[in-house]
Design a protein around this motif. Structure first.
Motif, short mmCIF file in Angstrom:
data_model
loop_
_atom_site.label_atom_id
_atom_site.label_comp_id
_atom_site.label_asym_id
_atom_site.label_seq_id
_atom_site.Cartn_x
_atom_site.Cartn_y
_atom_site.Cartn_z
N ASP A 284 -36.28 33.71 72.31
CA ASP A 284 -36.52 32.36 72.13
C ASP A 284 -37.44 31.90 70.81
O ASP A 284 -36.95 30.63 70.59
CB ASP A 284 -37.32 31.89 73.43
N ASP A 285 -38.16 32.85 70.27
CA ASP A 285 -38.84 32.26 69.02
C ASP A 285 -37.95 32.21 68.01
O ASP A 285 -38.29 31.81 66.97
CB ASP A 285 -40.08 33.33 68.94
N GLU A 286 -36.60 32.64 68.18
CA GLU A 286 -35.64 32.76 67.25
C GLU A 286 -34.71 31.35 67.06
O GLU A 286 -33.99 31.30 66.50
CB GLU A 286 -34.90 34.12 67.00
N GLN A 287 -35.20 30.82 67.96
CA GLN A 287 -34.47 29.41 68.24
C GLN A 287 -34.73 28.69 67.10
O GLN A 287 -35.85 28.49 66.60
CB GLN A 287 -34.67 28.78 69.53
N LEU A 288 -33.52 27.83 66.45
CA LEU A 288 -33.71 26.91 65.44
C LEU A 288 -34.11 25.40 65.89
O LEU A 288 -33.83 24.93 66.77
CB LEU A 288 -32.17 26.55 64.66
N LEU A 289 -35.30 25.06 65.17
CA LEU A 289 -36.05 23.61 65.47
C LEU A 289 -35.38 22.53 64.77
O LEU A 289 -35.37 22.83 63.35
CB LEU A 289 -37.31 23.81 65.81
N THR A 290 -35.13 21.37 65.14
CA THR A 290 -35.00 20.32 64.07
C THR A 290 -36.35 19.86 63.44
O THR A 290 -37.49 20.51 63.92
CB THR A 290 -34.48 19.01 64.69
N ILE B 192 -31.70 20.82 57.82
CA ILE B 192 -32.75 21.64 57.55
C ILE B 192 -33.15 21.82 58.99
O ILE B 192 -33.30 20.95 59.81
CB ILE B 192 -33.87 21.15 56.80
N TYR B 193 -33.47 23.27 59.55
CA TYR B 193 -33.97 23.58 60.43
C TYR B 193 -35.14 24.58 60.42
O TYR B 193 -35.36 25.24 59.32
CB TYR B 193 -32.73 24.21 61.30
N TYR B 194 -35.91 24.75 61.36
CA TYR B 194 -37.12 25.67 61.36
C TYR B 194 -37.01 26.71 62.25
O TYR B 194 -36.68 26.39 63.48
CB TYR B 194 -38.30 24.91 61.37
N LEU B 195 -37.35 27.98 62.09
CA LEU B 195 -37.31 29.16 63.13
C LEU B 195 -38.65 28.87 63.83
O LEU B 195 -39.59 28.94 63.00
CB LEU B 195 -37.01 30.41 62.47
N LYS B 196 -38.68 28.96 65.09
CA LYS B 196 -39.91 28.95 65.59
C LYS B 196 -40.91 30.11 65.18
O LYS B 196 -42.19 29.91 65.05
CB LYS B 196 -39.73 28.87 67.17
#
Length: 82
Positions: free
Chosen positions: A25-31, A66-70
């Protein structure tokens, strides 16, 4: 918006616990909005930290987004507190 204030040691303990509970779940991409909310910072602060290299972002080719990995966000916070 509720704000929780932690001492440096409390923040380190929280971040250690988060890393120990590391899952896919920590590998999910966040806006950008989700990343700013996750870190409890404003969008301009997120932008500045990204520009300065404090936070790593993921560019999606062909989209301009652009996205961020948790997991990157968690690691950035830990590095900043050490």
């Amino acid at each position: 918006m509720d704000v929780t204030i932690y001492t440096l040691e409390e923040l380190r303990a929280v971040m250690r616990d988060e890393l120990q509970a590391f899952t896919k779940d920590d590998e999910q991409l966040l806006t950008r909005e989700q990343a700013a909310q996750f870190l409890s910072i404003s969008l301009p602060t997120l932008h500045n930290w990204t520009k300065k290299g404090k936070i790593k972002c993921q560019h999606i080719p062909g989209t301009g987004r652009i996205y961020y990995l948790k997991s990157d966000l968690l690691n950035s916070v830990i590095e900043c507190t050490n």
